[in-house]
Design a protein around this motif. Structure first.
Motif, mmCIF file in Angstrom:
data_model
loop_
_atom_site.group_PDB
_atom_site.id
_atom_site.type_symbol
_atom_site.label_atom_id
_atom_site.label_comp_id
_atom_site.label_asym_id
_atom_site.label_seq_id
_atom_site.Cartn_x
_atom_site.Cartn_y
_atom_site.Cartn_z
ATOM 1 N N ASP A 196 0.764 -1.346 -0.061
ATOM 2 C CA ASP A 196 -0.151 -0.016 -0.296
ATOM 3 C C ASP A 196 1.301 1.288 -0.161
ATOM 4 O O ASP A 196 1.179 2.184 -0.537
ATOM 5 C CB ASP A 196 -1.265 0.019 0.962
ATOM 6 N N PHE A 197 1.771 1.314 1.181
ATOM 7 C CA PHE A 197 3.326 1.951 0.766
ATOM 8 C C PHE A 197 3.714 2.671 -0.466
ATOM 9 O O PHE A 197 3.606 3.559 -1.027
ATOM 10 C CB PHE A 197 4.046 2.148 2.387
ATOM 11 N N LEU A 198 4.006 1.445 -1.047
ATOM 12 C CA LEU A 198 4.711 1.405 -2.522
ATOM 13 C C LEU A 198 3.458 1.510 -3.323
ATOM 14 O O LEU A 198 4.537 3.142 -4.354
ATOM 15 C CB LEU A 198 5.289 0.344 -2.293
ATOM 16 N N GLU A 199 2.331 1.676 -3.433
ATOM 17 C CA GLU A 199 1.220 1.735 -4.207
ATOM 18 C C GLU A 199 1.522 3.702 -4.559
ATOM 19 O O GLU A 199 1.275 4.231 -5.195
ATOM 20 C CB GLU A 199 0.330 1.218 -4.427
ATOM 21 N N LYS A 200 1.262 4.276 -3.311
ATOM 22 C CA LYS A 200 1.275 4.889 -2.863
ATOM 23 C C LYS A 200 1.805 6.517 -3.140
ATOM 24 O O LYS A 200 1.785 7.349 -4.152
ATOM 25 C CB LYS A 200 0.777 5.589 -1.583
ATOM 26 N N VAL A 201 3.770 5.294 -3.215
ATOM 27 C CA VAL A 201 4.591 6.638 -3.182
ATOM 28 C C VAL A 201 4.746 6.054 -5.077
ATOM 29 O O VAL A 201 5.160 7.811 -5.683
ATOM 30 C CB VAL A 201 5.987 5.542 -2.865
ATOM 31 N N HIS A 202 4.009 4.979 -5.488
ATOM 32 C CA HIS A 202 4.205 4.913 -6.940
ATOM 33 C C HIS A 202 3.199 5.712 -7.644
ATOM 34 O O HIS A 202 3.659 5.967 -8.535
ATOM 35 C CB HIS A 202 3.995 3.400 -7.135
ATOM 36 N N GLN A 203 2.109 6.462 -6.894
ATOM 37 C CA GLN A 203 1.213 7.314 -7.801
ATOM 38 C C GLN A 203 1.753 8.984 -7.324
ATOM 39 O O GLN A 203 0.950 10.050 -7.973
ATOM 40 C CB GLN A 203 0.020 6.726 -6.864
ATOM 41 N N GLY A 294 14.828 19.965 0.801
ATOM 42 C CA GLY A 294 13.151 20.257 0.765
ATOM 43 C C GLY A 294 12.649 19.205 0.039
ATOM 44 O O GLY A 294 11.676 19.676 -0.940
ATOM 45 N N ILE A 295 13.721 17.584 0.113
ATOM 46 C CA ILE A 295 12.332 16.517 -0.998
ATOM 47 C C ILE A 295 12.615 15.293 -0.019
ATOM 48 O O ILE A 295 11.772 14.535 -0.493
ATOM 49 C CB ILE A 295 14.246 16.222 -1.936
ATOM 50 N N PHE A 296 11.665 15.988 0.991
ATOM 51 C CA PHE A 296 11.243 15.170 2.050
ATOM 52 C C PHE A 296 9.414 14.840 2.640
ATOM 53 O O PHE A 296 9.470 16.315 2.197
ATOM 54 C CB PHE A 296 12.142 14.589 3.359
ATOM 55 N N GLN A 297 8.952 13.787 1.882
ATOM 56 C CA GLN A 297 7.736 13.844 2.156
ATOM 57 C C GLN A 297 7.602 12.608 2.911
ATOM 58 O O GLN A 297 7.093 11.546 2.395
ATOM 59 C CB GLN A 297 7.068 13.544 0.621
ATOM 60 N N LEU A 298 5.741 13.156 4.019
ATOM 61 C CA LEU A 298 6.099 11.447 4.852
ATOM 62 C C LEU A 298 4.448 11.064 3.776
ATOM 63 O O LEU A 298 3.612 11.637 3.040
ATOM 64 C CB LEU A 298 5.118 12.424 5.377
ATOM 65 N N VAL A 299 4.415 9.933 3.797
ATOM 66 C CA VAL A 299 3.050 9.334 2.656
ATOM 67 C C VAL A 299 2.166 8.228 3.773
ATOM 68 O O VAL A 299 3.427 7.270 4.511
ATOM 69 C CB VAL A 299 3.668 8.427 1.649
ATOM 70 N N ASP A 300 1.077 8.450 3.448
ATOM 71 C CA ASP A 300 0.138 7.758 4.959
ATOM 72 C C ASP A 300 -0.362 6.092 3.815
ATOM 73 O O ASP A 300 -1.265 7.198 2.670
ATOM 74 C CB ASP A 300 -0.595 8.726 5.089
ATOM 75 N N SER A 301 -0.178 5.800 3.953
ATOM 76 C CA SER A 301 0.032 3.804 3.064
ATOM 77 C C SER A 301 -1.754 3.435 2.974
ATOM 78 O O SER A 301 -2.673 3.212 2.267
ATOM 79 C CB SER A 301 0.582 3.298 3.673
ATOM 80 N N GLY A 302 -2.966 4.099 4.464
ATOM 81 C CA GLY A 302 -3.863 3.780 4.607
ATOM 82 C C GLY A 302 -4.451 2.496 5.314
ATOM 83 O O GLY A 302 -5.440 2.693 4.998
ATOM 84 N N SER A 303 -2.893 1.987 5.494
ATOM 85 C CA SER A 303 -2.646 0.396 5.502
ATOM 86 C C SER A 303 -2.414 0.539 7.419
ATOM 87 O O SER A 303 -1.258 1.537 7.723
ATOM 88 C CB SER A 303 -2.246 0.012 4.672
ATOM 89 N N ASN A 304 -3.076 -0.262 8.053
ATOM 90 C CA ASN A 304 -2.322 -0.172 9.294
ATOM 91 C C ASN A 304 -1.300 -1.466 10.056
ATOM 92 O O ASN A 304 -0.494 -1.885 10.756
ATOM 93 C CB ASN A 304 -3.420 -0.365 10.790
#
Length: 346
Positions: A196-203, A294-304
């Protein structure tokens, strides 16, 4: 990664790979309680780069009817046996019809073995000390039934080779116009939370090129404690490479994301999930450099789902799992015995 390797081999035998995934109910009936839910498993299988399509709720026994329904020429299975609840070969019908192919099982890993490592939660697989008795007692429970040891369920050592990595790697270089995204972590027991995390990053980009940095075992152990990681660096490498969203893996990435690393890979963006970031050995923030740029980003995978949660599920079902493995073993040994008797007759 054993499953991924099987799917890789299967895909190489044809042009289009459809993977039948059983429901929880079917698995519970024939094998014992599954570790992941069917929804999690559908998603996991779909995320493996050699899979073209999945067939959810596939019957446990593969019939010609199923093959025809999905217009499949043949089906592929590993060279271990799968048996129904009453001990029959689940591939009998398709074998007779000549629509069965076999691929090699990956040495040194099985669900049973990984479950065993999780149940132990000792540090025995991380150190060179003689395995403590507790550990030995459990490996005995796990890979062996009451009589002898089945070659399929038994625990053997996974041996990494460069060939295996090449087979799993995409081998694609980043192209002009690609957004090079770096993510790092343990990626232990590669699971749906990771997907889920990698898919969100991919998007996040139109043409993403995702590089996953995997920390060495000792590093993971430093920040995760207990006997993490459950899978060693080689096993984690293959698991992550099998994911369709990942283009490249750094084996043994530094814990701190350094200027050198960012420049070397020409990284455009560094992402991290919502899990806690443990400070580096000297107390510094491992993401300090990408944050300053300034290239850091938090990504919420929506999965716990986390590796910890999977281990908790296993421990909760511990007795059921131990019973499941002993039953599976006993069935396999009975078949081996029957095969041996047949050979003696001829």
């Amino acid at each position: 990664y054993g499953h991924s390797n099987q799917l890789r081999q299967a895909r190489a035998m044809g042009d289009y790979l459809i993977v039948g995934v059983h429901t929880d109910e079917e698995i519970a009936k024939h094998k014992g309680p599954p570790v992941f839910t069917q929804e999690e498993r559908y998603k996991m299988v779909q995320a493996i780069k050699w899979v073209d399509e999945i067939a959810p709720g596939a019957p446990y026994v593969t019939t010609l009817e199923t093959l025809d329904k999905y217009s499949c020429d043949f089906c592929v299975h590993g060279d271990d046996i799968t048996l129904t609840i009453d001990g029959k070969d689940t591939y009998e019908e398709v074998k007779t019809a000549g629509r069965y192919r076999e691929c090699k099982r990956t040495q040194g890993v099985s669900t049973t073995d990984l479950v065993g490592r999780m149940l132990l939660m000792t540090k025995a697989h991380h150190s060179n000390i003689d395995e403590d008795l507790d550990y030995r007692k459990h490996t005995d429970n796990f890979g062996k039934g009451p009589k002898g040891r089945s070659p399929w369920t038994g625990v053997s050592q996974f041996l990494q080779t460069s060939q295996k990595i090449i087979q799993f790697a995409s081998g694609k270089e980043p192209q002009p116009g690609d957004t090079i995204i770096y993510v790092a972590g343990a990626f232990d027991l590669f699971h749906v939370g990771h997907v889920d995390f990698l898919e969100k990053v991919h998007q996040l980009a139109e043409k993403p090129y995702i590089i996953a940095g995997l920390h060495f075992d000792q590093e993971v152990n430093r920040y995760k404690g207990k006997n993490y990681p459950i899978m060693n660096i080689h096993e984690r490498t293959l698991s992550v490479l099998a994911c369709r969203y990942v283009s490249e893996v750094v084996i043994g990435a530094p814990y701190a994301v350094t200027a050198d690393l960012l420049d070397h890979f020409r990284v455009t963006l560094v992402c991290h999930g919502m899990t806690e970031v443990v400070p580096d050995k000297d107390g510094s923030d491992p993401y300090e450099e990408p944050k300053q740029r300034g290239i850091f980003q938090l990504v919420d995978s929506g999965s716990n789902l986390t590796t910890d949660l999977i281990v908790q599920r296993i421990i909760k079902n511990r007795l059921e799992f131990e019973a499941r493995n002993q039953k599976k073993e006993a069935k396999e040994l009975a078949v081996l015995e029957a095969m041996r008797r047949l050979e003696e007759k001829h």
